[in-house]
Scaffold this active site. Sequence first.
Site, short mmCIF file in Angstrom:
data_model
loop_
_atom_site.label_atom_id
_atom_site.label_comp_id
_atom_site.label_asym_id
_atom_site.label_seq_id
_atom_site.Cartn_x
_atom_site.Cartn_y
_atom_site.Cartn_z
N SER A 50 -0.45 -50.34 -37.47
CA SER A 50 0.62 -50.03 -38.41
C SER A 50 0.49 -50.80 -39.72
O SER A 50 0.18 -51.99 -39.74
CB SER A 50 1.97 -50.35 -37.77
OG SER A 50 3.01 -50.07 -38.69
N ALA A 57 3.38 -59.40 -48.00
CA ALA A 57 4.84 -59.32 -47.96
C ALA A 57 5.23 -58.00 -48.62
O ALA A 57 5.87 -57.95 -49.66
CB ALA A 57 5.48 -60.50 -48.69
N ILE A 58 4.74 -56.91 -48.01
CA ILE A 58 4.99 -55.57 -48.56
C ILE A 58 6.49 -55.27 -48.52
O ILE A 58 7.04 -54.64 -49.42
CB ILE A 58 4.22 -54.49 -47.74
CG1 ILE A 58 2.72 -54.79 -47.72
CG2 ILE A 58 4.52 -53.09 -48.24
CD1 ILE A 58 1.99 -54.61 -49.02
N CYS A 118 8.62 -58.05 -37.81
CA CYS A 118 8.08 -58.22 -39.17
C CYS A 118 8.68 -59.44 -39.85
O CYS A 118 9.90 -59.56 -39.93
CB CYS A 118 8.34 -57.00 -40.03
SG CYS A 118 7.70 -57.22 -41.69
N LYS A 176 6.51 -54.00 -30.14
CA LYS A 176 5.56 -54.88 -30.83
C LYS A 176 6.19 -56.25 -31.02
O LYS A 176 7.22 -56.40 -31.68
CB LYS A 176 5.17 -54.28 -32.18
CG LYS A 176 4.08 -55.07 -32.88
CD LYS A 176 3.46 -54.24 -33.97
CE LYS A 176 2.39 -54.98 -34.72
NZ LYS A 176 1.83 -54.16 -35.80
N GLY A 185 -5.00 -58.34 -33.81
CA GLY A 185 -4.97 -59.56 -34.60
C GLY A 185 -6.40 -59.95 -34.95
O GLY A 185 -7.09 -60.55 -34.14
N GLY A 197 -6.30 -53.59 -37.76
CA GLY A 197 -5.43 -53.60 -38.92
C GLY A 197 -6.16 -53.96 -40.20
O GLY A 197 -6.77 -53.11 -40.85
C1 LIG Z 1 -0.33 -54.78 -45.42
C2 LIG Z 1 0.20 -54.81 -44.02
C3 LIG Z 1 1.32 -54.05 -43.67
C4 LIG Z 1 1.80 -54.07 -42.36
N1 LIG Z 1 2.88 -53.30 -42.03
C5 LIG Z 1 3.32 -53.27 -40.74
C6 LIG Z 1 4.41 -52.42 -40.35
O1 LIG Z 1 4.96 -51.65 -41.15
N2 LIG Z 1 4.84 -52.49 -39.06
C7 LIG Z 1 4.24 -53.30 -38.14
O2 LIG Z 1 4.67 -53.31 -36.97
N3 LIG Z 1 3.20 -54.08 -38.46
C8 LIG Z 1 2.74 -54.09 -39.74
N4 LIG Z 1 1.67 -54.89 -40.08
C9 LIG Z 1 1.04 -55.76 -39.05
C10 LIG Z 1 -0.25 -55.16 -38.51
O3 LIG Z 1 -0.01 -53.91 -37.87
C11 LIG Z 1 -0.89 -56.13 -37.48
O4 LIG Z 1 0.03 -56.39 -36.44
C12 LIG Z 1 -1.30 -57.47 -38.09
O5 LIG Z 1 -1.78 -57.31 -39.41
C13 LIG Z 1 -2.36 -58.19 -37.25
O6 LIG Z 1 -3.51 -57.40 -37.06
P1 LIG Z 1 -4.81 -57.48 -38.04
O7 LIG Z 1 -5.18 -58.92 -38.15
O8 LIG Z 1 -5.85 -56.62 -37.40
O9 LIG Z 1 -4.36 -56.95 -39.37
C14 LIG Z 1 1.16 -54.88 -41.38
C15 LIG Z 1 0.04 -55.65 -41.74
C16 LIG Z 1 -0.45 -55.62 -43.03
C17 LIG Z 1 -1.68 -56.44 -43.37
#
Ligand SMILES: Cc1cc2nc3c(=O)[nH]c(=O)nc-3n(C[C@H](O)[C@H](O)[C@H](O)COP(=O)(O)O)c2cc1C
Length: 318
Positions: A22, A71-72, A132, A167, A245, A267
């Site tokens: 996500s 911090a979208i 979040c 989540k 992660g 992600g």
């Molecule tokens: C730009 C961005 C936006 C994200 N938006 C969401 C979101 O809307 N909902 C959510 O559950 N996680 C969101 N995440 C978290 C990711 O889904 C994921 O849990 C987290 O980034 C760790 O995985 P990664 O290291 O592979 O990115 C966001 C992460 C990033 C970097």
Amino acid sequence: MKTDMQVQLCGFQLTNPVIAASGTFGYGVEFEDIVDFRRIGGLVTKGISREPMAGNQAPRLIETAAGMINAIGLQNIGVEKFIADKLPSLRNYPGCAVIVNVFGDAIRDYVAVVTRLNDAEGIAACELNASCPNTKQGGIAFGSDVDMLFDLVSSVKSKSTRPLIVKLSPNVTSIATMAHTAQKAGADAISLVNTFLSLSIDVETRRPRLWNITGGLSGPAIKPIAVRMVWEASRAVTIPIIGLGGIATPEDAVEFLLAGATAVQVGTASYADPRATERIAQGLEQWCARHHFSRVADLTGALDLNLPEPPASGEPAS
Ligand SMILES: Cc1cc2nc3c(=O)[nH]c(=O)nc-3n(C[C@H](O)[C@H](O)[C@H](O)COP(=O)(O)O)c2cc1C
């Protein structure tokens, strides 16, 4: 030898265990021409709320050592526009499980979104963002308080006609307690981790580098902590776990599976390589074949804890 890459999640099957995470894969449709959806297990949409949200002001995203901080602020078009404008195209890929990520300000908002999604076709499951760190809404309070998490999950579960993935936030003392609470409240699966609450400072201006001051750390920097949390959670629950992660290579995905995950999400890696999810899915299949696994599902929880004998006394310990 060809490996059987299918895994059973919670009432539905994935063609392989690698899913786009996500917030890093838009609403899915933006990736239609880049990623072959037949080759990924599924995708999780951006977080969807009851009403559209503009998100935070810029700067909202910065690069950091081995990762990034965002911090979208959960910018999104709202559930009605998602169903009308985005979901129809996603129905063209029946082999790719569409998971809709949901968040809200209060329990009634989560319930409203999930109830509205009940009537829409082409969704495999909802993923509740109880974690979040970037908005008051995004659920971090739900994700860090046992009673609030229980109330949120049980309320949504009682209204949802689809499997419910919860989540979890990593910003807690005991991930095992939170995972167990989600299961007790009716979660069909859990996904972990979301981002780690963090702060980056520009020392020249002495100001925070993000408008929101704090943000969520993701990417390779968090991987070992996330793997540890998946392992701890897997010992606390019997429902399937989706691990994520910092996954950037097929071997990273294998680590999460060995730690106890049934599936994984990719992600931040999609920012460097928009085809990362597909590349990792293909690489995982090759890894399994090279290591003579006839079923990828056999990797889940196959961490070998038969450790060698500790050194005899007198030998240095490190
Ligand atoms: C730009 C961005 C936006 C994200 N938006 C969401 C979101 O809307 N909902 C959510 O559950 N996680 C969101 N995440 C978290 C990711 O889904 C994921 O849990 C987290 O980034 C760790 O995985 P990664 O290291 O592979 O990115 C966001 C992460 C990033 C970097």
